[in-house]
Design a protein around this motif. Structure first.
Motif, PDB file in Angstrom:
ATOM      1  N   ASP A  88      54.874  44.905  12.380  1.00 37.43           N
ATOM      2  CA  ASP A  88      56.221  45.507  12.377  1.00 37.43           C
ATOM      3  C   ASP A  88      57.293  44.449  12.596  1.00 37.43           C
ATOM      4  N   ASP A  89      57.015  43.507  13.481  1.00 37.92           N
ATOM      5  CA  ASP A  89      57.982  42.444  13.747  1.00 37.92           C
ATOM      6  C   ASP A  89      58.147  41.538  12.534  1.00 37.92           C
ATOM      7  N   ALA A  90      57.042  41.174  11.910  1.00 36.59           N
ATOM      8  CA  ALA A  90      57.108  40.305  10.732  1.00 36.59           C
ATOM      9  C   ALA A  90      57.940  40.961   9.626  1.00 36.59           C
ATOM     10  N   ARG A  91      57.758  42.262   9.449  1.00 38.27           N
ATOM     11  CA  ARG A  91      58.537  42.984   8.428  1.00 38.27           C
ATOM     12  C   ARG A  91      60.039  42.906   8.739  1.00 38.27           C
ATOM     13  N   LEU A  92      60.399  43.105  10.016  1.00 40.20           N
ATOM     14  CA  LEU A  92      61.812  43.064  10.404  1.00 40.20           C
ATOM     15  C   LEU A  92      62.412  41.670  10.190  1.00 40.20           C
ATOM     16  N   ILE A  93      61.627  40.627  10.492  1.00 41.69           N
ATOM     17  CA  ILE A  93      62.117  39.250  10.306  1.00 41.69           C
ATOM     18  C   ILE A  93      62.337  38.958   8.818  1.00 41.69           C
ATOM     19  N   LEU A  94      61.388  39.389   7.986  1.00 37.14           N
ATOM     20  CA  LEU A  94      61.522  39.177   6.538  1.00 37.14           C
ATOM     21  C   LEU A  94      62.732  39.932   5.991  1.00 37.14           C
ATOM     22  N   LEU A 134      55.588  30.988  -4.205  1.00 37.27           N
ATOM     23  CA  LEU A 134      56.555  32.086  -4.154  1.00 37.27           C
ATOM     24  C   LEU A 134      55.912  33.271  -3.454  1.00 37.27           C
ATOM     25  N   MET A 135      56.617  33.848  -2.500  1.00 35.51           N
ATOM     26  CA  MET A 135      56.013  34.895  -1.684  1.00 35.51           C
ATOM     27  C   MET A 135      55.631  36.098  -2.547  1.00 35.51           C
ATOM     28  N   PRO A 136      54.463  36.681  -2.281  1.00 34.88           N
ATOM     29  CA  PRO A 136      54.067  37.910  -2.957  1.00 34.88           C
ATOM     30  C   PRO A 136      54.802  39.083  -2.314  1.00 34.88           C
ATOM     31  N   SER A 137      54.310  40.269  -2.509  1.00 37.49           N
ATOM     32  CA  SER A 137      54.943  41.423  -1.881  1.00 37.49           C
ATOM     33  C   SER A 137      54.844  41.319  -0.362  1.00 37.49           C
ATOM     34  N   THR A 138      55.804  41.949   0.311  1.00 32.82           N
ATOM     35  CA  THR A 138      55.765  41.971   1.777  1.00 32.82           C
ATOM     36  C   THR A 138      54.457  42.575   2.268  1.00 32.82           C
ATOM     37  N   GLY A 139      54.001  43.609   1.591  1.00 29.88           N
ATOM     38  CA  GLY A 139      52.761  44.279   1.986  1.00 29.88           C
ATOM     39  C   GLY A 139      51.569  43.340   1.954  1.00 29.88           C
ATOM     40  N   GLN A 140      51.494  42.491   0.921  1.00 28.73           N
ATOM     41  CA  GLN A 140      50.365  41.557   0.826  1.00 28.73           C
ATOM     42  C   GLN A 140      50.409  40.524   1.949  1.00 28.73           C
ATOM     43  N   LEU A 142      51.810  40.881   4.897  1.00 32.40           N
ATOM     44  CA  LEU A 142      51.492  41.536   6.169  1.00 32.40           C
ATOM     45  C   LEU A 142      49.988  41.787   6.284  1.00 32.40           C
ATOM     46  N   ALA A 143      49.362  42.093   5.168  1.00 36.34           N
ATOM     47  CA  ALA A 143      47.914  42.340   5.182  1.00 36.34           C
ATOM     48  C   ALA A 143      47.150  41.054   5.500  1.00 36.34           C
ATOM     49  N   GLN A 144      47.659  39.903   5.013  1.00 37.86           N
ATOM     50  CA  GLN A 144      47.007  38.620   5.298  1.00 37.86           C
ATOM     51  C   GLN A 144      47.204  38.213   6.763  1.00 37.86           C
ATOM     52  N   GLY A 145      48.326  38.636   7.332  1.00 39.43           N
ATOM     53  CA  GLY A 145      48.707  38.193   8.672  1.00 39.43           C
ATOM     54  C   GLY A 145      49.660  37.015   8.575  1.00 39.43           C
ATOM     55  N   ILE A 146      50.728  37.032   9.355  1.00 38.30           N
ATOM     56  CA  ILE A 146      51.738  35.973   9.312  1.00 38.30           C
ATOM     57  C   ILE A 146      51.746  35.233  10.643  1.00 38.30           C
ATOM     58  N   THR A 147      51.521  33.937  10.579  1.00 35.64           N
ATOM     59  CA  THR A 147      51.450  33.115  11.786  1.00 35.64           C
ATOM     60  C   THR A 147      52.839  32.784  12.307  1.00 35.64           C
ATOM     61  N   LYS A 148      53.724  32.367  11.407  1.00 39.04           N
ATOM     62  CA  LYS A 148      55.053  31.923  11.812  1.00 39.04           C
ATOM     63  C   LYS A 148      55.999  32.054  10.640  1.00 39.04           C
TER      64      LYS A 148
END
Length: 266
Positions: A88-94, A134-140, A142-148
């Motif tokens: 949820d936090d990663a989505r808000l930052i993006l 180039l970043m894929p979809s936000t969903g992809q 988030l599914a991989q996991g975002i470190t930073k």
């Protein structure tokens, strides 16, 4: 004091302004390690941005990457610890980064993604030695996991954004700070360079009283304040120096890290 562990930040600390470790500092680190010191590079970079320096030092041991979000064993590349951003936090930052129209450097699965492949992310990638995608979809992502996530923009804009986020951000479990005046970094609140040192202590069997931390930036404050001996570089800003137990007389261009090890280890 019998110090058994020392962590040193990279940019502005261990590295000079040419992004190199001087031969003299390499020699002093090797001497300290030969006397039993566990020495750890401690950086916001990924492991790919550390490998050549670790090889240059010719030592083995824990490496702190992504500001403490991942700790690896340099001997075999094993991940000893990792802590990603909550989804949820990663989505808000993006989403916020898109709204600010800033350049986002997104670390996921040890790969570098960007919302735009512009000059800024290309310049950032040169230091990390990772080709940006180039970043894929936000969903992809988030599914991989975002470190930073790192935002790269004009210094004045970064200052303004940081001030606004401090007053308005609704993140659940996020720490954000500048690592350079034009970099704003976001990571899980459980992540810090200080927490990484404690984690390594549990794994390697040393206590808090046996730790040294050396840095120059505000993203080094947690470990400088936490370690038994917190050392700030001569080139550090006043806000960092004020929190240190020791301030080097030499800058990152003058073997400041070597000064600390000579004085307190050798």
């Amino acid at each position: 004091m019998d110090y058994r562990f020392a962590a040193a930040d990279m940019d502005g600390t261990l590295l000079n302004d040419e992004n190199e470790i001087t031969p003299y500092t390499v020699e002093i680190i090797r001497r300290a390690v030969s006397q039993g010191l566990i020495f750890s590079i401690c950086t916001g970079r990924p492991i790919q941005g550390v490998e050549r320096y670790q090889e240059q030092l010719g030592i083995q041991g824990p490496v702190i990457t992504y500001n403490g979000a991942m700790i690896l064993d340099s001997a075999d590349g094993r991940v000893l610890y990792k802590q990603e951003l909550e989804s949820d936090d990663a989505r808000l930052i993006l989403e916020a980064g898109m709204n600010y129209d800033t350049t986002m450097c997104i670390w996921s699965d040890n790969k570098l993604y960007g919302n735009k492949l512009n000059d800024r992310i290309q310049e950032y990638s040169q230091a990390t030695k990772v080709t940006p995608l180039l970043m894929p979809s936000t969903g992809q992502l988030l599914a991989q996991g975002i470190t930073k996530i790192l935002w790269y923009d004009d210094t004045l804009k970064i200052q303004q954004i940081e001030k606004e986020l401090q007053n308005t951000a609704h993140f659940h479990n996020v720490t954000f700070c500048t690592s350079k005046p034009f970099y704003l970094e976001f990571f899980n609140s459980q992540v810090s360079k200080a927490a990484a040192i404690d984690r390594i202590g549990e794994l390697y069997g040393f206590t808090h009283d046996q730790t040294i931390a050396i840095g120059d930036g505000f993203n080094d404050l947690s470990m400088i304040q936490h370690a038994a001996l917190g050392a700030a570089m001569a080139n550090a800003p006043e806000g960092v120096k004020e929190c240190a137990d020791y301030i080097t007389t030499r800058t990152n261009n003058e073997d400041g890290v070597a000064e600390v090890l000579e004085k307190f280890i050798l």
